[in-house]
Design an enzyme around this catalytic site. Structure first.
Site, PDB file in Angstrom:
ATOM      1  N   HIS A  56       0.639  -1.239   0.071  1.00  0.00           N
ATOM      2  CA  HIS A  56      -0.118   0.015  -0.114  1.00  0.00           C
ATOM      3  C   HIS A  56       0.921   1.256   0.147  1.00  0.00           C
ATOM      4  CE1 HIS A  56      -2.938  -2.795   1.240  1.00  0.00           C
ATOM      5  NE2 HIS A  56      -2.621  -3.163   2.091  1.00  0.00           N
ATOM      6  N   ARG A 153      -1.132  -4.896  -6.086  1.00  0.00           N
ATOM      7  CA  ARG A 153      -0.573  -6.412  -6.176  1.00  0.00           C
ATOM      8  C   ARG A 153       0.502  -6.649  -6.808  1.00  0.00           C
ATOM      9  NH1 ARG A 153      -5.921  -7.527  -8.155  1.00  0.00           N
ATOM     10  NH2 ARG A 153      -7.506  -7.771  -6.583  1.00  0.00           N
TER      11      ARG A 153
END
Length: 276
Positions: A56, A153
């Site tokens: 993140h 991802r």
């Protein structure tokens, strides 16, 4: 106190419940009515299969990559339950350059670079924004995070889902992870504080009123029931008393100027914003 109702979402790896959210992707109207906006998001994650290897962004990278009105996502996990030999990914096993990481992704050799750790019930994992991580199968977690829904991802175990390699590498902070240990009585970071309270008999606390700040807004607190069942009562400044029967994994908003008393045996997690 206000009991919040979870927003349930099925996933290919299990499910997650957003149990305290004012985020546009999962608004709880009762929470919004109480606080308008809250910079934290609280979830329960049930991982029946492993989640993707992901990262993140921090506040700066989120604004650069997604726009000026976004925040980063620093988070933490408290392990509520774990199957035997449960594992998760927490950073890399040594300090690799971004070029080495990108090459490993391109050649499908990322897995040997990952730091795989065993975890058990009661463990606490702090994940600053920019830390590569993945929840392994057989884990049930309480997640406390900044109110952000940005996930990049890096790797997805061969599943046919979109990857975000360029944004992941931009967001990556290849720092050494902290040691994993059982959750202590108190944890603090720049974005949230957690207090673990073991209750045997009774426990009370009062939420003081504080002026709203530019960064953190209202000074309400959240109370998550991690173990046990309780009877509880809350008293507001107008001396109105309310009685509750409280069960495991419920979460409540406690407003400024409210005193709450819990009676029973179990464990509470108080979740609050950093003091000004």
């Amino acid at each position: 106190m206000i009991k919040l109702s979870p927003i349930h979402s099925e996933k290919i790896w299990g499910y997650e419940d957003w149990i305290a959210s004012t985020h546009p992707d999962g608004l709880q109207s009762d929470f919004v009515n109480a606080v308008k906006d809250f910079p934290l998001l609280v979830k329960i994650i049930q991982a029946n299969e492993s989640l993707s290897v992901q990262v993140h962004p921090d506040d700066k990278d989120a604004k650069e990559l997604e726009g000026p009105n976004t925040s980063g996502k620093t988070e933490c996990w408290y392990v509520l339950d774990a199957e035997p030999d449960s594992k998760l990914i927490y950073g890399f096993n040594k300090n690799y350059s971004k070029e080495e990481i990108q090459k490993a992704i391109e050649t499908n050799t990322l897995e040997p670079l990952l730091n795989i750790v065993n975890v058990k019930k009661g463990d606490f994992i702090y994940i600053p924004a920019g830390t590569v991580h993945a929840i392994g199968k057989g884990l049930r977690l309480l997640e406390v995070q900044q109110s952000c829904n940005i996930t990049y991802r890096l790797y997805d175990w061969g599943r046919d889902r979109e990857l975000h390699i360029e944004k992941s590498l931009k967001s990556l902070k290849n720092t050494k992870p902290k040691q994993i240990e059982q959750l202590q009585e108190e944890f603090k970071c720049d974005y949230f504080e957690l207090n673990k309270v073991s209750v045997k008999g009774g426990y009370s606390f009062f939420v003081h009123k504080q002026p709203p700040t530019k960064n953190y807004g209202e000074s309400c607190q959240l109370v998550f029931i991690s173990k046990g069942t309780f009877s509880a009562r809350s008293t507001k400044e107008d001396d109105i008393k309310t009685e509750y029967k409280i069960l495991p994994e419920e979460i409540y908003v406690v407003s400024p100027g409210e005193k709450v008393t819990f009676e029973g045996t179990g464990e509470l997690i108080r979740i609050k914003l950093p003091e000004n």
